[in-house]
Design an enzyme around this catalytic site. Sequence first.
Site, PDB file in Angstrom:
ATOM      1  N   ASP A  94       7.401   5.557 -17.317  1.00  0.00           N
ATOM      2  CA  ASP A  94       7.123   6.160 -16.258  1.00  0.00           C
ATOM      3  C   ASP A  94       6.863   6.820 -14.400  1.00  0.00           C
ATOM      4  O   ASP A  94       6.688   7.256 -12.764  1.00  0.00           O
ATOM      5  CB  ASP A  94       4.879   6.153 -15.992  1.00  0.00           C
ATOM      6  CG  ASP A  94       4.360   6.864 -17.491  1.00  0.00           C
ATOM      7  OD1 ASP A  94       4.487   5.898 -18.680  1.00  0.00           O
ATOM      8  OD2 ASP A  94       4.071   7.394 -17.820  1.00  0.00           O
ATOM      9  N   TYR A 142      -8.651   0.387 -21.108  1.00  0.00           N
ATOM     10  CA  TYR A 142      -7.946   0.048 -21.480  1.00  0.00           C
ATOM     11  C   TYR A 142      -7.153  -0.205 -22.403  1.00  0.00           C
ATOM     12  O   TYR A 142      -7.894  -1.595 -23.113  1.00  0.00           O
ATOM     13  CB  TYR A 142      -6.701   0.396 -21.180  1.00  0.00           C
ATOM     14  CG  TYR A 142      -5.430   1.678 -22.021  1.00  0.00           C
ATOM     15  CD1 TYR A 142      -5.068   2.447 -22.043  1.00  0.00           C
ATOM     16  CD2 TYR A 142      -4.581  -0.032 -22.544  1.00  0.00           C
ATOM     17  CE1 TYR A 142      -4.009   2.646 -22.667  1.00  0.00           C
ATOM     18  CE2 TYR A 142      -3.084   0.264 -23.018  1.00  0.00           C
ATOM     19  CZ  TYR A 142      -3.440   1.580 -23.671  1.00  0.00           C
ATOM     20  OH  TYR A 142      -1.917   2.584 -24.160  1.00  0.00           O
ATOM     21  N   TRP A 162       2.785   1.747 -16.247  1.00  0.00           N
ATOM     22  CA  TRP A 162       3.793   1.749 -17.147  1.00  0.00           C
ATOM     23  C   TRP A 162       5.598   1.846 -17.092  1.00  0.00           C
ATOM     24  O   TRP A 162       5.666   2.674 -15.742  1.00  0.00           O
ATOM     25  CB  TRP A 162       3.173   3.140 -17.622  1.00  0.00           C
ATOM     26  CG  TRP A 162       2.708   3.157 -19.233  1.00  0.00           C
ATOM     27  CD1 TRP A 162       3.369   3.137 -20.523  1.00  0.00           C
ATOM     28  CD2 TRP A 162       1.053   2.841 -19.285  1.00  0.00           C
ATOM     29  NE1 TRP A 162       2.170   2.594 -21.047  1.00  0.00           N
ATOM     30  CE2 TRP A 162       1.042   2.414 -20.679  1.00  0.00           C
ATOM     31  CE3 TRP A 162      -0.020   3.349 -17.872  1.00  0.00           C
ATOM     32  CZ2 TRP A 162      -0.636   2.270 -21.217  1.00  0.00           C
ATOM     33  CZ3 TRP A 162      -1.469   2.650 -18.501  1.00  0.00           C
ATOM     34  CH2 TRP A 162      -1.157   2.518 -20.098  1.00  0.00           C
ATOM     35  N   GLU A 208      -0.430  16.531 -19.281  1.00  0.00           N
ATOM     36  CA  GLU A 208       0.396  15.326 -20.066  1.00  0.00           C
ATOM     37  C   GLU A 208       1.334  15.984 -20.698  1.00  0.00           C
ATOM     38  O   GLU A 208       2.904  15.123 -20.994  1.00  0.00           O
ATOM     39  CB  GLU A 208      -0.483  14.299 -20.272  1.00  0.00           C
ATOM     40  CG  GLU A 208       0.037  13.021 -21.402  1.00  0.00           C
ATOM     41  CD  GLU A 208      -0.116  12.016 -22.050  1.00  0.00           C
ATOM     42  OE1 GLU A 208      -1.991  12.737 -22.374  1.00  0.00           O
ATOM     43  OE2 GLU A 208      -0.157  10.996 -22.462  1.00  0.00           O
ATOM     44  N   TYR A 229      -5.030   6.397 -18.533  1.00  0.00           N
ATOM     45  CA  TYR A 229      -4.209   5.812 -18.588  1.00  0.00           C
ATOM     46  C   TYR A 229      -3.844   4.153 -17.175  1.00  0.00           C
ATOM     47  O   TYR A 229      -3.619   5.128 -16.025  1.00  0.00           O
ATOM     48  CB  TYR A 229      -2.327   5.512 -18.344  1.00  0.00           C
ATOM     49  CG  TYR A 229      -1.884   6.776 -19.351  1.00  0.00           C
ATOM     50  CD1 TYR A 229      -2.390   5.751 -20.910  1.00  0.00           C
ATOM     51  CD2 TYR A 229      -1.749   8.022 -19.930  1.00  0.00           C
ATOM     52  CE1 TYR A 229      -1.819   6.747 -22.501  1.00  0.00           C
ATOM     53  CE2 TYR A 229      -1.306   8.889 -20.550  1.00  0.00           C
ATOM     54  CZ  TYR A 229      -1.790   7.348 -21.928  1.00  0.00           C
ATOM     55  OH  TYR A 229      -1.321   8.862 -23.041  1.00  0.00           O
ATOM     56  N   ASP A 273       5.765   7.953 -28.529  1.00  0.00           N
ATOM     57  CA  ASP A 273       5.046   6.907 -29.325  1.00  0.00           C
ATOM     58  C   ASP A 273       4.385   7.407 -30.929  1.00  0.00           C
ATOM     59  O   ASP A 273       4.793   6.952 -31.605  1.00  0.00           O
ATOM     60  CB  ASP A 273       3.256   6.590 -28.893  1.00  0.00           C
ATOM     61  CG  ASP A 273       3.660   6.201 -27.712  1.00  0.00           C
ATOM     62  OD1 ASP A 273       5.279   6.051 -27.119  1.00  0.00           O
ATOM     63  OD2 ASP A 273       3.136   5.628 -27.125  1.00  0.00           O
ATOM     64  N   ARG A 276      -4.477  12.633 -31.082  1.00  0.00           N
ATOM     65  CA  ARG A 276      -4.004  11.610 -31.008  1.00  0.00           C
ATOM     66  C   ARG A 276      -3.126  11.097 -32.371  1.00  0.00           C
ATOM     67  O   ARG A 276      -3.714  11.564 -33.023  1.00  0.00           O
ATOM     68  CB  ARG A 276      -5.207  10.428 -30.336  1.00  0.00           C
ATOM     69  CG  ARG A 276      -5.934  11.178 -28.967  1.00  0.00           C
ATOM     70  CD  ARG A 276      -4.490  10.545 -27.777  1.00  0.00           C
ATOM     71  NE  ARG A 276      -4.683   8.738 -27.854  1.00  0.00           N
ATOM     72  CZ  ARG A 276      -3.634   9.078 -27.098  1.00  0.00           C
ATOM     73  NH1 ARG A 276      -2.916   9.340 -26.355  1.00  0.00           N
ATOM     74  NH2 ARG A 276      -3.054   7.336 -27.129  1.00  0.00           N
TER      75      ARG A 276
HETATM   76  C1  9WN Z   1       0.892   3.769 -25.257  1.00  0.00           C
HETATM   77  C2  9WN Z   1       1.775   6.699 -20.236  1.00  0.00           C
HETATM   78  C3  9WN Z   1       2.285   6.487 -21.918  1.00  0.00           C
HETATM   79  C4  9WN Z   1       4.189   6.983 -22.182  1.00  0.00           C
HETATM   80  C5  9WN Z   1       4.068   7.083 -23.724  1.00  0.00           C
HETATM   81  C6  9WN Z   1       2.874   8.375 -23.723  1.00  0.00           C
HETATM   82  C7  9WN Z   1       2.114   7.388 -23.827  1.00  0.00           C
HETATM   83  C8  9WN Z   1       0.707   4.936 -23.945  1.00  0.00           C
HETATM   84  C9  9WN Z   1      -0.622   5.210 -24.994  1.00  0.00           C
HETATM   85  O1  9WN Z   1       1.325   7.995 -22.420  1.00  0.00           O
HETATM   86  O2  9WN Z   1       1.616   5.940 -24.736  1.00  0.00           O
HETATM   87  O3  9WN Z   1       2.580   3.693 -24.468  1.00  0.00           O
HETATM   88  O4  9WN Z   1      -1.493   5.407 -24.138  1.00  0.00           O
HETATM   89  O5  9WN Z   1      -0.319   6.716 -26.418  1.00  0.00           O
HETATM   90  O6  9WN Z   1       3.328   7.667 -25.233  1.00  0.00           O
HETATM   91  O7  9WN Z   1       5.769   7.421 -23.095  1.00  0.00           O
HETATM   92  O8  9WN Z   1       4.404   5.905 -21.448  1.00  0.00           O
HETATM   93  O9  9WN Z   1       2.400   7.711 -19.734  1.00  0.00           O
END
Ligand code: 9WN
Length: 449
Positions: free
Chosen positions: A38, A85, A35, A408, A31, A177, A212
């Site tokens: 977060d 990303y 976000w 995570e 990531y 998610d 995933r």
């Molecule tokens: C999509 C960043 C984010 C968290 C979410 C988690 C995951 C993203 C993904 O990662 O979501 O936003 O790519 O799966 O589910 O809670 O904010 O850590």
Amino acid sequence: MHPDAELWRSAAAVLDQNWTGRYIVPSRTLYPHQWSWDTAFAAIGLAYVNPARAWRNLRSLFEAQWPDGRVPHIVFDPDVPEDAYFPGPRFWRVPAYAGRPARGSTGLVQPPMHALAAWEVYRHAAAHGAGAAQQARTELDWLYPRLVAQQEFLGDRRDAGGSGLASIVHPWESGLDNSPAWDEALATVPADLSLLDTYQRRDLDVSDATHRPTDTDYARYLGLVENYRDGGYSDNDLSLRHPFVVECPAFNTVLATAELALAQIAGVLGHPSAAHRHRERAQGITAAITHRLWDPESEFFHARDVRSGRLSPERGVGGLLPLALPDLAGAQVDALVAAVTSYRFGLPVPSHDRTGPAFDDRRYWRGPVWINVNWLVRRGLLVHGRRHEADELRRALLRLVHRNGHYEYFHPETGSGLGSPAFSWTAALSLDLLADSSAPAYARVFQAT
Ligand code: 9WN
């Protein structure tokens, strides 16, 4: 070194390593942007080790707030390449707004955790001296109207069901998610698998496909973004125009909790009548959650599909989070505490009911243990004076992270770490759990007014 000191040091190091100079990434591997929720969890931990960064992190996010009040779920870093990303800025096609260049963010939101985070950072500021306390006051002043605008967007534009609750228009908005809580509503969303020929999933390059979302669900996720995007990210007539409109118990609990935190902030800033209005709104949201999302048969809170009117049959971890509401009725508190401590969940709580057919011990939000939702469950236990269970949960979480690292998420049976290894909110909330053994402090925050 004492295990707590060791954990403290490693947590602070993760936050340091994930700091970019302006904001903190959730993780360097998966990531690489900012976000929304977060940011809030990270700020709660940064409050102990570097309050200036906690504020900078919140400020960076709110600088990207849309004029309609929405706080985007991802703020894209212009220095990060498009393909780092997916879906990246080119897919979201967000127009320029408020002096920011085009494609700077997504158009979705996430649970509004930031008011609570700001309040927590402020509460801890005095421990860092007069300068930090002064800065905290200045930052609260800057943030308050922006936090209020976020609440207004969610409470007004997103009240698609007309029930006093905010709806989410995408599973990514829940933060939980891939939870089975969305399965029934998601099943009615067309899955155009050809989207995955056009676009390349990036998550599968850096993580295990068995953890995933499936390709079918991913195609639905992309289709939902396209539909919302092509409607100009408008929230008019959502339930007629958009195939996924859901009232989530966790999202709305965070919305109510934000009102309570705003009441505290308004008090500090000298706005007593605003504080009163925030408390009333929190009560209104609590009443709507109880009215709309409680199922007396399962004795649990469930997500409601606004289009079909149906409650999801699933018991996801989000259904436990209303425990954090101070005005929840005693019988519901008892039922949730029983669920938390029963075999269905247990401490620490997995992300889904272990006895449900959808439970999956590895797949994202369908079983693994996540620290942030456990932190919220613990908060709920404290708000309702369940000190014993709260202490047990605190110890279990610290043991888990100490033994396995700042992952995570974690396997719900073995505790082994899954997903990204140096994850910001795991580290940040570990700091808070280590520091805050004085449980009643939370309860006092809400009872003082
Ligand atoms: C999509 C960043 C984010 C968290 C979410 C988690 C995951 C993203 C993904 O990662 O979501 O936003 O790519 O799966 O589910 O809670 O904010 O850590």
